[in-house]
Design an enzyme around this catalytic site. Structure first.
Site, PDB file in Angstrom:
ATOM      1  N   LYS A  60       0.736  -0.996  -0.128  1.00  0.00           N
ATOM      2  CA  LYS A  60       0.373   0.034   0.098  1.00  0.00           C
ATOM      3  C   LYS A  60       0.922   1.222   0.145  1.00  0.00           C
ATOM      4  O   LYS A  60       2.049   1.138   0.169  1.00  0.00           O
ATOM      5  CB  LYS A  60      -0.766  -0.255   1.328  1.00  0.00           C
ATOM      6  CG  LYS A  60      -0.516   0.361   2.615  1.00  0.00           C
ATOM      7  CD  LYS A  60      -1.377  -0.712   3.530  1.00  0.00           C
ATOM      8  CE  LYS A  60      -0.364  -0.377   4.913  1.00  0.00           C
ATOM      9  NZ  LYS A  60      -0.977  -0.890   6.532  1.00  0.00           N
ATOM     10  N   TYR A 118      15.322  31.684   5.633  1.00  0.00           N
ATOM     11  CA  TYR A 118      14.165  31.435   6.359  1.00  0.00           C
ATOM     12  C   TYR A 118      14.109  31.969   7.596  1.00  0.00           C
ATOM     13  O   TYR A 118      13.946  31.349   8.700  1.00  0.00           O
ATOM     14  CB  TYR A 118      13.038  30.952   5.991  1.00  0.00           C
ATOM     15  CG  TYR A 118      12.259  30.995   4.416  1.00  0.00           C
ATOM     16  CD1 TYR A 118      12.055  32.235   3.817  1.00  0.00           C
ATOM     17  CD2 TYR A 118      12.484  30.249   3.658  1.00  0.00           C
ATOM     18  CE1 TYR A 118      11.739  32.688   1.896  1.00  0.00           C
ATOM     19  CE2 TYR A 118      11.794  30.165   2.215  1.00  0.00           C
ATOM     20  CZ  TYR A 118      11.629  30.872   2.031  1.00  0.00           C
ATOM     21  OH  TYR A 118      11.468  31.115   0.292  1.00  0.00           O
TER      22      TYR A 118
HETATM   23  C1  LIG Z   1      -0.442  -1.593   6.862  1.00  0.00           C
HETATM   24  C2  LIG Z   1      -1.282  -3.215   7.371  1.00  0.00           C
HETATM   25  C3  LIG Z   1      -0.116  -4.550   7.399  1.00  0.00           C
HETATM   26  C4  LIG Z   1       1.956  -4.444   6.999  1.00  0.00           C
HETATM   27  O1  LIG Z   1       2.371  -3.740   8.392  1.00  0.00           O
HETATM   28  P1  LIG Z   1       3.657  -3.752   8.893  1.00  0.00           P
HETATM   29  O2  LIG Z   1       3.587  -3.109   9.955  1.00  0.00           O
HETATM   30  O3  LIG Z   1       3.652  -2.927   7.833  1.00  0.00           O
HETATM   31  O4  LIG Z   1       3.907  -5.307   8.799  1.00  0.00           O
HETATM   32  C5  LIG Z   1      -0.626  -5.353   8.148  1.00  0.00           C
HETATM   33  N1  LIG Z   1      -1.834  -5.320   7.738  1.00  0.00           N
HETATM   34  C6  LIG Z   1      -2.305  -4.547   7.860  1.00  0.00           C
HETATM   35  C7  LIG Z   1      -4.160  -4.919   7.510  1.00  0.00           C
HETATM   36  C8  LIG Z   1      -1.990  -3.382   7.339  1.00  0.00           C
HETATM   37  O5  LIG Z   1      -3.180  -2.320   7.343  1.00  0.00           O
END
Ligand SMILES: *Cc1c(COP(=O)(O)O)cnc(C)c1O
Length: 375
Positions: free
Chosen positions: A35, A263
């Site tokens: 994601k 700045y």
């Molecule tokens: C983002 C997510 C993960 C991955 O988590 P990590 O800590 O990056 O391994 C796993 N399961 C769900 C439902 C997530 O939203």
């Protein structure tokens, strides 16, 4: 390509996957959570490499992230962790994406839109995260309702941990695992037999043997970002960072003592100062909160950021860097001989986690892929 770029080491990504498997268990199935453009690393390229390495599943937050993977030729199963929105139904079917389902309204709409066809769904159960998922103590009515939609094939069940990274709160993680087990029993009693059972994210899978069920969902572990997630005492696989962030010195100038820099003049020179101008700023995701706090590496020396980071430029004090020159390479995240700046270092400086640092490297920063399969 501009000199400011993120270098993504696909061999390190593959190595992190295999090291994680070896540590967590070879007999489990693995989902790469890609994601948010693979936490800023580039979802398509990372997914392709992991597909070649034999990963079993991909996880995305949004339907459109799943579509991007399919359009780029990813063929493995894709779970949409964040469910679907009204109107997404035809896209899920067309691109063969599996949604997580946790409310009956969504289930009803999806079922209706499918007509005579059927489609796989995973049930997401909230066992204590307090976020997405049907609450474990409200599962039964949900399942009874879901049972009416016979064209929704419930092939998976999942939950998500709130505190798997914190050994001091193992009690909550254990409670979540227990609630999930009972939820699976309830599912079985009501005639559901999901084959894909996934509980653990990276900290869950690494820190909790009892969370290593059928499928493990790995994000941070794959990208080598667990340094600031896992408590130091937790044994872990050997993982390396996949992303480095580099640039080159765009200009040098000598500023006399007692003059303000950048700045707001938040830094005033104490001595004659050689300032290097680096073409990276907060528009690239190099947070303005790092102003006067972060360090970079130039010629294997650590050099401090001085003054405010602006939209496009960062100023670094290179007075102590011998023979510094325009076009010298600058490491903002990464290593050079003995000097290292990690995403976790930057995160710690501004009170966040490394995930937010890499996710925040903006699309203005080109990604350059190295390692096998980078073509
Ligand atoms: C983002 C997510 C993960 C991955 O988590 P990590 O800590 O990056 O391994 C796993 N399961 C769900 C439902 C997530 O939203």
């Amino acid at each position: 390509m501009r000199p400011t770029r993120a270098i993504i080491d696909l061999d390190q990504l593959a190595a992190n996957y295999h090291a994680s498997r070896q540590f967590i268990g070879e007999n489990l199935a693995y989902m790469a959570v890609v994601k948010a453009d693979a936490y800023g690393h580039g979802a398509v390229r990372c997914a392709h490499r992991l597909q070649r390495e034999g990963i079993d599943w991909f996880g995305v937050a949004l339907v459109e992230e799943g579509v991007e993977l399919r359009q780029a030729g990813i063929t493995g199963p894709i779970l949409v962790l964040g469910s679907l929105r009204a109107g997404d139904e035809p896209t899920l079917v067309e691109y063969d994406l599996v949604p997580a389902i946790f409310d009956l309204q969504t289930a009803a709409a999806f079922s209706r839109s499918l007509g005579g066809r059927s489609h796989d769904v995973h049930v997401k159960i909230d066992t204590g995260m307090g976020r997405l998922g049907v609450r474990y103590d409200a599962l039964e009515p949900f399942l009874r309702g879901l049972g009416d939609y016979t064209n929704l094939r419930v092939t998976g069940a999942m939950t998500h941990f709130a505190m798997a990274d914190d050994p001091a709160r193992n009690d909550l993680t254990d409670v979540q695992i227990e609630r999930f087990k009972r939820s699976l029993e309830e599912m079985s009693i009501l005639g559901f037999s999901p084959k894909i059972i996934d509980v653990a994210n990276s900290p869950g899978a690494i820190g909790h043997e009892s969370a290593r069920t059928g499928l493990v969902r790995l994000g941070g572990a794959l990208y080598g970002l667990l340094d600031d997630m896992l408590a130091p005492a937790i044994p872990r696989p050997s993982l390396g960072p996949v992303m480095s962030l580099v640039s080159r010195i765009g200009g040098l100038k000598v500023i006399p003592p007692g003059e303000g820099v950048g700045y707001g003049h938040t830094s005033v020179t104490k001595r004659e100062t050689t300032a290097a101008l680096i073409p990276i700023g907060y528009a690239d995701g190099y947070s303005r909160q790092l102003s006067n706090k972060a360090s970079v590496i130039i010629r294997n020396r650590v050099a401090p950021v001085i003054g405010r980071i602006s939209m496009d430029w960062t100023i670094v004090d290179v007075t102590e860097v011998p023979s510094v020159a325009v076009n010298d390479s600058v490491v903002l995240i990464g290593s050079s001989q003995d000097a290292t700046v990690t995403a976790a270092d930057l995160a710690g400086t501004i009170g966040t986690i490394s995930y937010e640092v890499t996710c925040g490297i903006s699309s203005r920063v080109p990604r350059r892929y190295i390692g096998a399969g980078n073509g």
